[in-house]
Design an enzyme around this catalytic site. Sequence first.
Site, PDB file in Angstrom:
ATOM      1  N   GLU A  76       6.553  55.218 -38.289  1.00 48.51           N
ATOM      2  CA  GLU A  76       7.320  56.415 -37.952  1.00 48.51           C
ATOM      3  C   GLU A  76       7.738  57.218 -39.176  1.00 48.51           C
ATOM      4  O   GLU A  76       7.818  58.443 -39.135  1.00 48.51           O
ATOM      5  CB  GLU A  76       8.572  56.024 -37.153  1.00 48.51           C
ATOM      6  CG  GLU A  76       8.299  55.536 -35.749  1.00 48.51           C
ATOM      7  CD  GLU A  76       8.180  56.673 -34.745  1.00 48.51           C
ATOM      8  OE1 GLU A  76       8.127  57.850 -35.166  1.00 48.51           O
ATOM      9  OE2 GLU A  76       8.136  56.382 -33.539  1.00 48.51           O
ATOM     10  N   TRP A 111       8.298  46.667 -29.362  1.00 48.83           N
ATOM     11  CA  TRP A 111       9.707  46.915 -29.088  1.00 48.83           C
ATOM     12  C   TRP A 111       9.950  47.053 -27.591  1.00 48.83           C
ATOM     13  O   TRP A 111      10.922  46.536 -27.048  1.00 48.83           O
ATOM     14  CB  TRP A 111      10.174  48.134 -29.850  1.00 48.83           C
ATOM     15  CG  TRP A 111      11.640  48.426 -29.865  1.00 48.83           C
ATOM     16  CD1 TRP A 111      12.224  49.659 -29.880  1.00 48.83           C
ATOM     17  CD2 TRP A 111      12.744  47.493 -29.921  1.00 48.83           C
ATOM     18  NE1 TRP A 111      13.596  49.553 -29.917  1.00 48.83           N
ATOM     19  CE2 TRP A 111      13.943  48.228 -29.947  1.00 48.83           C
ATOM     20  CE3 TRP A 111      12.818  46.100 -29.936  1.00 48.83           C
ATOM     21  CZ2 TRP A 111      15.204  47.637 -29.977  1.00 48.83           C
ATOM     22  CZ3 TRP A 111      14.080  45.494 -29.977  1.00 48.83           C
ATOM     23  CH2 TRP A 111      15.239  46.260 -29.997  1.00 48.83           C
ATOM     24  N   LYS A 154      16.653  56.453 -41.728  1.00 51.08           N
ATOM     25  CA  LYS A 154      16.446  55.158 -42.387  1.00 51.08           C
ATOM     26  C   LYS A 154      14.958  54.855 -42.580  1.00 51.08           C
ATOM     27  O   LYS A 154      14.588  54.130 -43.506  1.00 51.08           O
ATOM     28  CB  LYS A 154      17.146  54.047 -41.615  1.00 51.08           C
ATOM     29  CG  LYS A 154      16.734  53.895 -40.158  1.00 51.08           C
ATOM     30  CD  LYS A 154      15.592  52.939 -39.940  1.00 51.08           C
ATOM     31  CE  LYS A 154      15.209  52.830 -38.487  1.00 51.08           C
ATOM     32  NZ  LYS A 154      14.077  51.923 -38.242  1.00 51.08           N
TER      33      LYS A 154
END
Length: 328
Positions: free
Chosen positions: A277, A11, A187
Amino acid sequence: MRFAVLGAGSWGTALAIQLAQNNPTILWGRDDDKLNAMQQAHCNKYYLPDAPFPESLTLEADLEQAINDAQAVLVVCPSHAFGEILRRIKPLLKDRPVAWASKGFEPGTGRLLHEVAADILGDDVPTALITGPSFAKDVAAGKPTLVAVASEHPEFAQKVATALHTETFRVYLSDDIIGAELGGAVKNVLALATGIADGMQLGDNTRAALITRGMAEMMRLGQALGSRPETLMGLSGLGDLVLTSTGDLSRNRRMGLALGQGKSIEQAKQEIGQVVEGLGTTDEVLRLARRHDVDMPITEHVWKVVHGEMTTREALSALMGRDIRPEF
């Protein structure tokens, strides 16, 4: 605005490539050997081998030098390392503002990352969050992507957005940093749930139900924490939830798939090869839910599966056996 991107994972690399479309950009990573290999290959061969670096992207192994050569800093690291990196760079920042693209909570406290940043950097340092439905591979490949920049410092938020915005990367602005951070963190837990269901081959109905009822859990927690509902219905909430729950590039979804197929967490970690995560985030989301007396049954049962207190079949049975109640 010239950014130093701190974090050379998938990322961080993708965002550095994106920023370099508009301005000279610096990419720093903590592993010198990997940086040297990236310099020679002119790409991040570990995570994004098909995304060549633009000429305006510079690799820098010296953290102090990377920051000195930049006007602003973008931190891209796992949430558990966020506080550590901020404490490390604080003496080097001087007047430079700080943005981040990390999603999650501070381990052990449940604090959102903007709270951690304010505690370490102080209230005078302009800060901003980049979040939304965005896989690194697609961003690096130049595929159309929409994100939000959330900040309580509108001038800096505008500069971050301008630095990122291109024909294939559209940026929206938000001042609801609580909602933006909450959506990007919760999420991950719900993507574990949908991944487990798909790994168990429970079908499309189940996936749709989990996303919808998971969204209801996110909204209830958001209300308790003071976020705006429209934020959670936007890119940083619903958008990120749909992507992470259905896209097979999602590490959290892939972890869930493995668990639903009967594999262990350790087996799945080895296969994925990157930080997942959602495993740690599950602890913090449940901690927050209990602290604020918010009902989050999907989150609770994902936590029980992750911690070995229930099998996936037992969690499914428990969720389906809950009493009838109003939907809203």
